[in-house]
Design a protein around this motif. Structure first.
Motif, PDB file in Angstrom:
ATOM      1  N   TRP A   1      33.792  68.948   1.645  1.00 27.32           N
ATOM      2  CA  TRP A   1      32.672  68.099   2.052  1.00 27.32           C
ATOM      3  C   TRP A   1      33.006  66.630   1.784  1.00 27.32           C
ATOM      4  CZ3 TRP A   1      28.651  68.368   5.051  1.00 27.32           C
ATOM      5  CH2 TRP A   1      27.594  67.450   4.927  1.00 27.32           C
TER       6      TRP A   1
ATOM      7  N   ASP B   1      22.486  62.179   5.221  1.00 24.70           N
ATOM      8  CA  ASP B   1      23.087  63.171   4.325  1.00 24.70           C
ATOM      9  C   ASP B   1      21.980  63.960   3.638  1.00 24.70           C
ATOM     10  OD1 ASP B   1      24.462  64.640   2.436  1.00 24.70           O
ATOM     11  OD2 ASP B   1      25.592  62.949   1.638  1.00 24.70           O
TER      12      ASP B   1
ATOM     13  N   LEU C   1      22.824  67.941  -0.523  1.00 22.53           N
ATOM     14  CA  LEU C   1      22.707  69.313  -1.013  1.00 22.53           C
ATOM     15  C   LEU C   1      23.535  69.510  -2.280  1.00 22.53           C
ATOM     16  CD1 LEU C   1      23.053  71.244   2.371  1.00 22.53           C
ATOM     17  CD2 LEU C   1      20.966  70.533   1.199  1.00 22.53           C
TER      18      LEU C   1
ATOM     19  N   GLY D   1      31.176  63.815   1.662  1.00 22.17           N
ATOM     20  CA  GLY D   1      30.130  62.888   1.260  1.00 22.17           C
ATOM     21  C   GLY D   1      30.561  61.917   0.170  1.00 22.17           C
TER      22      GLY D   1
ATOM     23  N   LEU E   1      27.431  73.469  -0.067  1.00 19.94           N
ATOM     24  CA  LEU E   1      28.246  72.663   0.836  1.00 19.94           C
ATOM     25  C   LEU E   1      29.520  73.395   1.229  1.00 19.94           C
ATOM     26  CD1 LEU E   1      27.922  69.196  -0.940  1.00 19.94           C
ATOM     27  CD2 LEU E   1      26.819  69.915   1.202  1.00 19.94           C
TER      28      LEU E   1
ATOM     29  N   TRP F   1      27.714  66.616  10.573  1.00 18.71           N
ATOM     30  CA  TRP F   1      27.651  65.471   9.663  1.00 18.71           C
ATOM     31  C   TRP F   1      29.031  65.170   9.084  1.00 18.71           C
ATOM     32  CZ3 TRP F   1      28.682  63.493   4.948  1.00 18.71           C
ATOM     33  CH2 TRP F   1      27.982  62.344   4.566  1.00 18.71           C
ATOM     34  N   ALA F   2      29.740  66.220   8.697  1.00 15.16           N
ATOM     35  CA  ALA F   2      31.055  66.029   8.092  1.00 15.16           C
ATOM     36  C   ALA F   2      32.043  65.427   9.084  1.00 15.16           C
ATOM     37  CB  ALA F   2      31.582  67.364   7.569  1.00 15.16           C
TER      38      ALA F   2
ATOM     39  N   THR G   1      20.383  77.328   4.674  1.00 13.75           N
ATOM     40  CA  THR G   1      21.041  76.047   4.944  1.00 13.75           C
ATOM     41  C   THR G   1      21.519  75.904   6.387  1.00 13.75           C
ATOM     42  OG1 THR G   1      21.715  75.852   2.620  1.00 13.75           O
ATOM     43  CG2 THR G   1      22.910  74.517   4.225  1.00 13.75           C
TER      44      THR G   1
ATOM     45  N   PRO H   1      26.397  71.170  -4.633  1.00 15.06           N
ATOM     46  CA  PRO H   1      27.743  71.599  -4.239  1.00 15.06           C
ATOM     47  C   PRO H   1      27.828  73.068  -3.821  1.00 15.06           C
ATOM     48  CG  PRO H   1      27.862  70.203  -6.177  1.00 15.06           C
ATOM     49  CD  PRO H   1      26.398  70.445  -5.919  1.00 15.06           C
TER      50      PRO H   1
ATOM     51  N   LEU I   1      25.769  70.803   9.119  1.00 15.68           N
ATOM     52  CA  LEU I   1      26.695  70.233   8.139  1.00 15.68           C
ATOM     53  C   LEU I   1      28.050  69.926   8.758  1.00 15.68           C
ATOM     54  CD1 LEU I   1      25.913  72.326   4.931  1.00 15.68           C
ATOM     55  CD2 LEU I   1      24.913  70.173   5.698  1.00 15.68           C
TER      56      LEU I   1
ATOM     57  N   TRP J   1      20.362  72.376   8.623  1.00 18.72           N
ATOM     58  CA  TRP J   1      21.217  71.195   8.788  1.00 18.72           C
ATOM     59  C   TRP J   1      22.498  71.540   9.528  1.00 18.72           C
ATOM     60  CZ3 TRP J   1      19.120  72.239   3.846  1.00 18.72           C
ATOM     61  CH2 TRP J   1      18.104  71.355   3.440  1.00 18.72           C
TER      62      TRP J   1
END
Length: 238
Positions: free
Chosen positions: A212, A200, A203, A214, A208, A166-167, A157, A205, A163, A161
């Motif tokens: 997270w 997004d 993914l 999302g 993550l 993005w968050a 992961t 849970p 993450l 990405w």
């Protein structure tokens, strides 16, 4: 964070139609949306003509509708707001490109299709993601790839990405939704949230990081969108 204080005529038209159900608006309504950003009526109408010529829009009886290609994007946008997932059993989807000598346009279309499937490229020609999404694979992808179900020994992961990035952007957008004041600002923030949700990776849970954002961003956006659309439609009718 990207600058969000202005829109081009084309972006305003696309954002308006992508956020409309059905995605069909009269020219006068699109002109009124352009006015929110100081875009002249003539500029909007020129943009509409060019978008029809380019195959982005279909015009009929003074109304404009998204083309089939952009209807597909609206479908992905809807999926981003309400993802169709299944319980993850630890398996990953792995797509290995086996097609030879693809033209640049075909390669670009392929990358777009893989992004729409929410796969990420580990290295050139090797795409993968957890097997937790319910969707069909287009023939344009299956014809160029060998598909494998696998279980990586180490979690890939972090290689696939960003993450944390993005968050961080999602939390910034949540704050912008809370502060959005007026039709123009709400329109721009709404479009920014929808673009971000398209990125997004959806993914499971287990993959993550804690906290997270999302689901929270989706909930906040849905509440914002319900009230904002009522105000925007009233503005267009008046």
């Amino acid at each position: 964070m990207e600058e969000r204080n202005s829109l081009s005529a084309r972006s305003a038209v696309l954002s308006a139609l992508l956020g409309s159900y059905p995605p069909r608006l009269a020219a006068r309504h699109l002109v009124r949306i352009g006015e929110l950003f100081g875009i002249a009526e003539g500029t909007v109408r020129v943009a509409l003509s060019r978008m029809v010529a380019a195959g982005d829009l279909v015009q009929q009886d003074g109304r404009y509708t998204l083309s089939e290609r952009l209807l597909e994007r609206q479908g992905r946008q809807d999926e981003s707001r309400d993802p169709h997932t299944r319980t993850w059993d630890g398996a990953w989807e792995i797509a290995l490109v086996t097609a030879e000598r693809r033209a640049p346009a075909d390669r670009a279309a392929f990358r777009h299709a893989m992004g729409a499937l929410r796969l990420a490229e580990l290295r050139e020609g090797t795409w993968m993601r957890p097997s937790n999404l319910i969707r069909d694979w287009p023939d344009s992808v299956t014809a160029q790839c060998t598909l494998v179900d696998g279980r990586p020994r180490r979690d890939p992961t972090p290689l696939l990405w960003d993450l944390d990035g993005w968050a961080a952007e999602a939390r910034a957008l949540e704050r912008e939704l809370q502060r959005a004041d007026g039709l123009a600002e709400g329109f721009i923030v709404s479009a920014a949230v929808l673009r971000h949700l398209l990125k997004d990776p959806l993914l499971p849970p287990a993959l993550l990081p804690p906290g997270w954002p999302g689901a929270e961003l989706r909930e906040r956006y849905d509440a914002f969108d319900r009230s904002y659309r009522e105000v925007l439609m009233k503005h267009l009718r008046d």
